[in-house]
Design a protein around this motif. Structure first.
Motif, PDB file in Angstrom:
ATOM      1  N   THR A  99     -52.095  46.198  10.094  1.00  0.00           N
ATOM      2  CA  THR A  99     -50.722  45.787   9.838  1.00  0.00           C
ATOM      3  C   THR A  99     -50.080  45.452  11.173  1.00  0.00           C
ATOM      4  O   THR A  99     -50.162  46.237  12.122  1.00  0.00           O
ATOM      5  CB  THR A  99     -49.941  46.916   9.134  1.00  0.00           C
ATOM      6  OG1 THR A  99     -50.644  47.279   7.954  1.00  0.00           O
ATOM      7  CG2 THR A  99     -48.543  46.478   8.776  1.00  0.00           C
ATOM      8  N   LEU A 100     -49.470  44.279  11.245  1.00  0.00           N
ATOM      9  CA  LEU A 100     -48.887  43.765  12.485  1.00  0.00           C
ATOM     10  C   LEU A 100     -47.484  43.249  12.211  1.00  0.00           C
ATOM     11  O   LEU A 100     -47.127  42.997  11.066  1.00  0.00           O
ATOM     12  CB  LEU A 100     -49.727  42.602  13.016  1.00  0.00           C
ATOM     13  CG  LEU A 100     -51.200  42.879  13.224  1.00  0.00           C
ATOM     14  CD1 LEU A 100     -52.028  41.679  12.860  1.00  0.00           C
ATOM     15  CD2 LEU A 100     -51.421  43.262  14.660  1.00  0.00           C
ATOM     16  N   ALA A 101     -46.726  43.035  13.273  1.00  0.00           N
ATOM     17  CA  ALA A 101     -45.402  42.451  13.143  1.00  0.00           C
ATOM     18  C   ALA A 101     -45.372  41.156  13.953  1.00  0.00           C
ATOM     19  O   ALA A 101     -45.604  41.166  15.163  1.00  0.00           O
ATOM     20  CB  ALA A 101     -44.329  43.404  13.639  1.00  0.00           C
ATOM     21  N   ALA A 102     -45.089  40.063  13.279  1.00  0.00           N
ATOM     22  CA  ALA A 102     -44.917  38.787  13.970  1.00  0.00           C
ATOM     23  C   ALA A 102     -43.479  38.706  14.453  1.00  0.00           C
ATOM     24  O   ALA A 102     -42.543  38.957  13.692  1.00  0.00           O
ATOM     25  CB  ALA A 102     -45.233  37.624  13.038  1.00  0.00           C
ATOM     26  N   ALA A 103     -43.296  38.390  15.737  1.00  0.00           N
ATOM     27  CA  ALA A 103     -41.966  38.293  16.315  1.00  0.00           C
ATOM     28  C   ALA A 103     -41.508  36.842  16.421  1.00  0.00           C
ATOM     29  O   ALA A 103     -40.318  36.583  16.567  1.00  0.00           O
ATOM     30  CB  ALA A 103     -41.951  38.940  17.691  1.00  0.00           C
ATOM     31  N   GLU A 104     -42.456  35.894  16.315  1.00  0.00           N
ATOM     32  CA  GLU A 104     -42.103  34.481  16.448  1.00  0.00           C
ATOM     33  C   GLU A 104     -43.205  33.624  15.832  1.00  0.00           C
ATOM     34  O   GLU A 104     -44.384  33.928  15.970  1.00  0.00           O
ATOM     35  CB  GLU A 104     -41.942  34.135  17.928  1.00  0.00           C
ATOM     36  CG  GLU A 104     -41.574  32.709  18.206  1.00  0.00           C
ATOM     37  CD  GLU A 104     -41.461  32.407  19.693  1.00  0.00           C
ATOM     38  OE1 GLU A 104     -40.968  31.322  20.016  1.00  0.00           O
ATOM     39  OE2 GLU A 104     -41.877  33.234  20.535  1.00  0.00           O
ATOM     40  N   VAL A 105     -42.794  32.555  15.174  1.00  0.00           N
ATOM     41  CA  VAL A 105     -43.728  31.531  14.712  1.00  0.00           C
ATOM     42  C   VAL A 105     -43.613  30.388  15.693  1.00  0.00           C
ATOM     43  O   VAL A 105     -42.518  29.899  15.975  1.00  0.00           O
ATOM     44  CB  VAL A 105     -43.400  31.054  13.282  1.00  0.00           C
ATOM     45  CG1 VAL A 105     -44.296  29.887  12.892  1.00  0.00           C
ATOM     46  CG2 VAL A 105     -43.541  32.192  12.291  1.00  0.00           C
ATOM     47  N   ILE A 106     -44.730  29.967  16.230  1.00  0.00           N
ATOM     48  CA  ILE A 106     -44.762  28.890  17.215  1.00  0.00           C
ATOM     49  C   ILE A 106     -45.324  27.653  16.540  1.00  0.00           C
ATOM     50  O   ILE A 106     -46.489  27.652  16.122  1.00  0.00           O
ATOM     51  CB  ILE A 106     -45.620  29.288  18.430  1.00  0.00           C
ATOM     52  CG1 ILE A 106     -45.076  30.579  19.048  1.00  0.00           C
ATOM     53  CG2 ILE A 106     -45.682  28.159  19.448  1.00  0.00           C
ATOM     54  CD1 ILE A 106     -46.038  31.277  19.966  1.00  0.00           C
ATOM     55  N   ASP A 107     -44.512  26.630  16.412  1.00  0.00           N
ATOM     56  CA  ASP A 107     -44.933  25.388  15.760  1.00  0.00           C
ATOM     57  C   ASP A 107     -45.878  24.640  16.677  1.00  0.00           C
ATOM     58  O   ASP A 107     -45.544  24.305  17.812  1.00  0.00           O
ATOM     59  CB  ASP A 107     -43.710  24.531  15.444  1.00  0.00           C
ATOM     60  CG  ASP A 107     -44.060  23.254  14.697  1.00  0.00           C
ATOM     61  OD1 ASP A 107     -45.228  23.074  14.296  1.00  0.00           O
ATOM     62  OD2 ASP A 107     -43.149  22.422  14.527  1.00  0.00           O
ATOM     63  N   GLU A 108     -47.078  24.395  16.186  1.00  0.00           N
ATOM     64  CA  GLU A 108     -48.087  23.682  16.964  1.00  0.00           C
ATOM     65  C   GLU A 108     -48.317  22.274  16.438  1.00  0.00           C
ATOM     66  O   GLU A 108     -49.284  21.625  16.796  1.00  0.00           O
ATOM     67  CB  GLU A 108     -49.387  24.488  16.985  1.00  0.00           C
ATOM     68  CG  GLU A 108     -49.222  25.820  17.684  1.00  0.00           C
ATOM     69  CD  GLU A 108     -50.482  26.659  17.677  1.00  0.00           C
ATOM     70  OE1 GLU A 108     -51.461  26.289  16.999  1.00  0.00           O
ATOM     71  OE2 GLU A 108     -50.485  27.689  18.361  1.00  0.00           O
ATOM     72  N   GLY A 109     -47.436  21.797  15.537  1.00  0.00           N
ATOM     73  CA  GLY A 109     -47.559  20.455  14.988  1.00  0.00           C
ATOM     74  C   GLY A 109     -48.700  20.326  14.003  1.00  0.00           C
ATOM     75  O   GLY A 109     -49.527  21.218  13.850  1.00  0.00           O
TER      76      GLY A 109
END
Length: 124
Positions: free
Chosen positions: A56-66
């Motif tokens: 179980t992890l926590a994502a702090a940001e989604v980085i758009d890679e196109g």
């Protein structure tokens, strides 16, 4: 119990949770993570002695890679990714425990737990 979402495509719902709650909670199979993040046993506070099958992890940001691709930046403390390895039986408690570690608040009803069983994640 909050809904669980199987995440296989664009990460719009994940980004929404990060925006609304500060983090998105996700789980993936233990064999899909680098060896340094695997644990031999479930870390549930009840003293479970089963082998960990999920992380179980926590994502702090989604980085758009196109091109419909996205990367995730995981929550860290002291340079280490915050994670809770658990067995299948304790998967629900793990997301609540991790959210509490991150925020010192109970996980709100609106935040979902995302299942990412088939995704190979970049851990750099």
């Amino acid at each position: 119990m909050s809904e669980r979402i199987l995440t296989t495509g664009p990460h719009t719902a994940l980004a929404d949770d990060i925006r609304d709650h500060g983090y998105a909670i996700l789980q993936t199979r233990i064999e899909r993570v680098p060896a340094q993040y695997r644990a031999a046993r479930c870390t549930d506070i009840s003293g479970c002695d089963q082998a960990a099958t999920l992380l179980t992890l926590a994502a702090a940001e989604v980085i758009d890679e196109g091109d419909s691709a996205a990367g995730l930046r995981f929550a860290r403390r002291g340079g280490n990714i915050l994670r809770v390895p658990v067995c299948d039986e304790h998967r629900i408690e793990a997301s609540h425990d991790l959210y509490y570690v991150l925020t010192e608040r109970t996980r709100p009803d609106g935040i979902r737990a995302f299942d990412m069983p088939g995704l190979h994640l970049d851990w750099s």
